[in-house]
Design a protein around this motif. Structure first.
Motif, PDB file in Angstrom:
ATOM      1  N   UNK A 355       0.827  -1.212   0.000  1.00 46.79           N
ATOM      2  CA  UNK A 355       0.000   0.000   0.000  1.00 46.79           C
ATOM      3  C   UNK A 355       0.864   1.267   0.000  1.00 46.79           C
ATOM      4  N   UNK A 356       1.961   1.232   0.765  1.00 51.21           N
ATOM      5  CA  UNK A 356       2.815   2.441   0.855  1.00 51.21           C
ATOM      6  C   UNK A 356       3.450   2.745  -0.496  1.00 51.21           C
ATOM      7  N   UNK A 357       3.831   1.680  -1.204  1.00 49.26           N
ATOM      8  CA  UNK A 357       4.464   1.867  -2.521  1.00 49.26           C
ATOM      9  C   UNK A 357       3.457   2.491  -3.493  1.00 49.26           C
ATOM     10  N   UNK A 358       2.238   1.961  -3.486  1.00 50.28           N
ATOM     11  CA  UNK A 358       1.227   2.476  -4.412  1.00 50.28           C
ATOM     12  C   UNK A 358       0.889   3.924  -4.055  1.00 50.28           C
ATOM     13  N   UNK A 359       0.752   4.164  -2.767  1.00 58.84           N
ATOM     14  CA  UNK A 359       0.367   5.519  -2.364  1.00 58.84           C
ATOM     15  C   UNK A 359       1.429   6.546  -2.773  1.00 58.84           C
ATOM     16  N   UNK A 360       2.687   6.165  -2.631  1.00 53.97           N
ATOM     17  CA  UNK A 360       3.782   7.057  -3.071  1.00 53.97           C
ATOM     18  C   UNK A 360       3.629   7.378  -4.554  1.00 53.97           C
ATOM     19  N   UNK A 361       3.329   6.352  -5.334  1.00 46.60           N
ATOM     20  CA  UNK A 361       3.152   6.532  -6.780  1.00 46.60           C
ATOM     21  C   UNK A 361       1.957   7.416  -7.093  1.00 46.60           C
ATOM     22  N   UNK A 362       0.903   7.287  -6.308  1.00 46.71           N
ATOM     23  CA  UNK A 362      -0.300   8.093  -6.554  1.00 46.71           C
ATOM     24  C   UNK A 362      -0.041   9.555  -6.189  1.00 46.71           C
ATOM     25  N   UNK A 363       0.704   9.764  -5.111  1.00 45.86           N
ATOM     26  CA  UNK A 363       1.005  11.152  -4.712  1.00 45.86           C
ATOM     27  C   UNK A 363       1.838  11.833  -5.809  1.00 45.86           C
TER      28      UNK A 363
END
Ligand SMILES: Cc1ncc(COP(=O)(O)O)c(C=O)c1O
Length: 460
Positions: A355-363
């Motif tokens: 989740x943290x990896x995806x969220x970084x990408x979304x930000x």
């Protein structure tokens, strides 16, 4: 006849699209600018008939939480159904596919195991009875029926505004807001915090609960004991991905407890790991009277359930909650296989990490001039990316163009997204089992697709 979408170089897919447009009404699907045709699937991937690989950022529609066709799930499912038995005649001795008004031991096992799982999680103490259903909206309807059955003089229902609970019957009646269609007079809508949580950057900030408290008190003042149930989603899903502070939902629950109103939490979309816990009631510190489950419950086999207080469900008489498909053996086998997978592997722990990896990408997407906001669950596996008006195009046009650009990807790989929610919000909800590498690669592909560095679709 509906006209079908075509994409160049997709002869097989275009043929399937043409056939569907001839033989099915367009109302069967919500609009997507891609109309992806899926030939095969495994894990986080779909393949089109042309062999293009698509990262699945939808999981069906938050259904395939364990990924598509997980091998151990599939073999357990077949074993439970008896489909692994040898057959040398015209019929195979296996579990019946239909047990209407009868009972299979598998159903008993699935109900017991589901209850034990729900009770084993923080906040699950009221999980006493399973009312099976064949779809999420049907389970919502059964939950509301149970709440209403205990006292027929109490007919009013509260629902959080802009929620989505389904399209049929009472589920449709508690969906949306007072302005968007002819309303059921038994339903009153209450405010859900949206402006306060418009973006991830607001996450964790306290909100003023005073106005929400006063709104509830005014409704109690107006309707008193006529209020029988309150239904909400843990987060507003279909309405555009709004993830509230836990205190807001706890306020709703406290109001229900104080006035003996049935608190129904619709987790059809959130259940099985989307909110960093197996169930959202644990993540949000709640203890619902009835929780509604669906989607990920069968990882692709259509099954749903309303689960909760026995004293409520026991007010319904023989047949009042029955139908052809509920508690169907195939559904029970799928539920058992799903529960076993979650019990055997730390799927939630893994998904929190990814989740943290995806969220970084979304930000990172917020650096693009047409991306307005990103919202999502803290360490969960569901987000919304909201687009904005820019360079003469509306937010809705950007959102649709983004879905298409991701589908096209780099020509070899693409990303499968659904059509925008609330016109301008693109939902991101890959399977919980996505690996860290898959997350990094797909987020890179998404950034390149949207920034126009793979091809000039969205170049600005
Ligand atoms: C929160 C919620 N409740 C209910 C439903 C309705 O479920 P179904 O489409 O299975 O009827 C949905 C579907 O998206 C949902 O997201």
């Amino acid at each position: 006849m509906t006209t079908s979408l075509h994409h160049s170089g997709e002869n097989h897919s275009n043929h399937a699209r043409d056939t569907i447009a001839k033989v099915e009404p367009r109302s069967l699907r919500t609009f997507t600018p891609t109309q992806a045709v899926l030939a095969r699937s495994a894990g986080v991937f779909h393949w089109t008939p042309e062999g293009k690989r698509l990262y699945d950022f939808s999981s069906g529609v938050l259904v395939a939480n364990l990924g598509h066709n997980p091998t151990s799930w599939l073999s357990r499912f077949k074993e439970l159904m008896g489909w692994d038995a040898p057959s040398d005649g015209p019929y195979t001795e296996a579990l019946t596919l239909t047990a209407y008004n009868a009972i299979t031991p598998l159903e008993a096992e699935a109900s017991e195991k589901l209850l034990a799982t729900l009770r084993g999680e923080k906040g699950g103490s009221r999980m006493q009875t399973v009312m099976w259903a064949a779809s999420g909206s049907e389970a919502v309807q059964k939950a509301i029926w149970a709440a209403m059955a205990r006292d027929k003089t109490r007919e009013m229902i509260l629902a959080t505004r802009f929620g989505f609970h389904g399209k049929k019957g009472l589920a449709g009646a508690v969906t949306g807001s007072e302005t968007d269609k002819e309303r059921d007079p038994r339903v009153r809508f209450i405010s859900f915090p949206m402006a306060e949580i418009i973006d991830l950057s607001k996450r964790g900030q306290p909100i003023d609960l005073g106005p929400y408290r006063r709104e509830l008190e005014a409704l109690y003042h107006q309707f008193g004991r006529r209020l029988t149930a309150l239904i909400t989603e843990p987060y507003i899903g279909g309405g555009g991905s709004y993830h509230p502070p836990a205190e807001y939902l706890q306020l709703l629950q406290a109001f229900c407890r104080e006035h003996d109103i049935v608190f129904i939490l619709d987790e059809v979309q959130a259940n099985f790991g989307r909110t960093r816990e197996l169930f959202a009631y644990s993540a949000y510190g709640l203890e619902p009277d009835i929780v509604v489950l669906g989607k990920g419950l069968g990882n692709g086999v259509p099954v749903a359930a309303a689960v909760g207080r026995q004293d409520l469900f026991s007010c319904m008489d023989f047949g009042e909650g029955s139908d052809t498909w509920s508690a169907n053996p195939m559904c029970c086998a799928a539920v058992l296989a799903t529960l076993e997978e979650f019990a055997a592997h730390d799927i939630i722990g893994h998904s929190r990490h990814v989740s943290r990896v995806i969220e970084e990408g979304l930000i990172r997407l917020k650096s693009l001039p047409f991306v307005a906001h990103v919202r999502g669950e803290n360490e969960g596996m569901v987000w919304g990316v909201e687009f904005k008006d820019h360079a003469g195009k509306t937010a809705a046009e950007w959102a649709n163009a983004a879905v298409l650009a991701c589908y096209q990807g780099d020509g070899v790989d693409g990303i499968h997204l659904l059509g925008p929610l609330a016109k301008k919000v693109v939902r991101i909800s890959p399977p919980l089992t996505m690996s860290e590498i898959e997350a990094r690669e797909s987020m890179e592909l998404m950034f390149r697709s949207l920034s126009g560095t793979t091809r000039p679709v969205l170049a600005v």
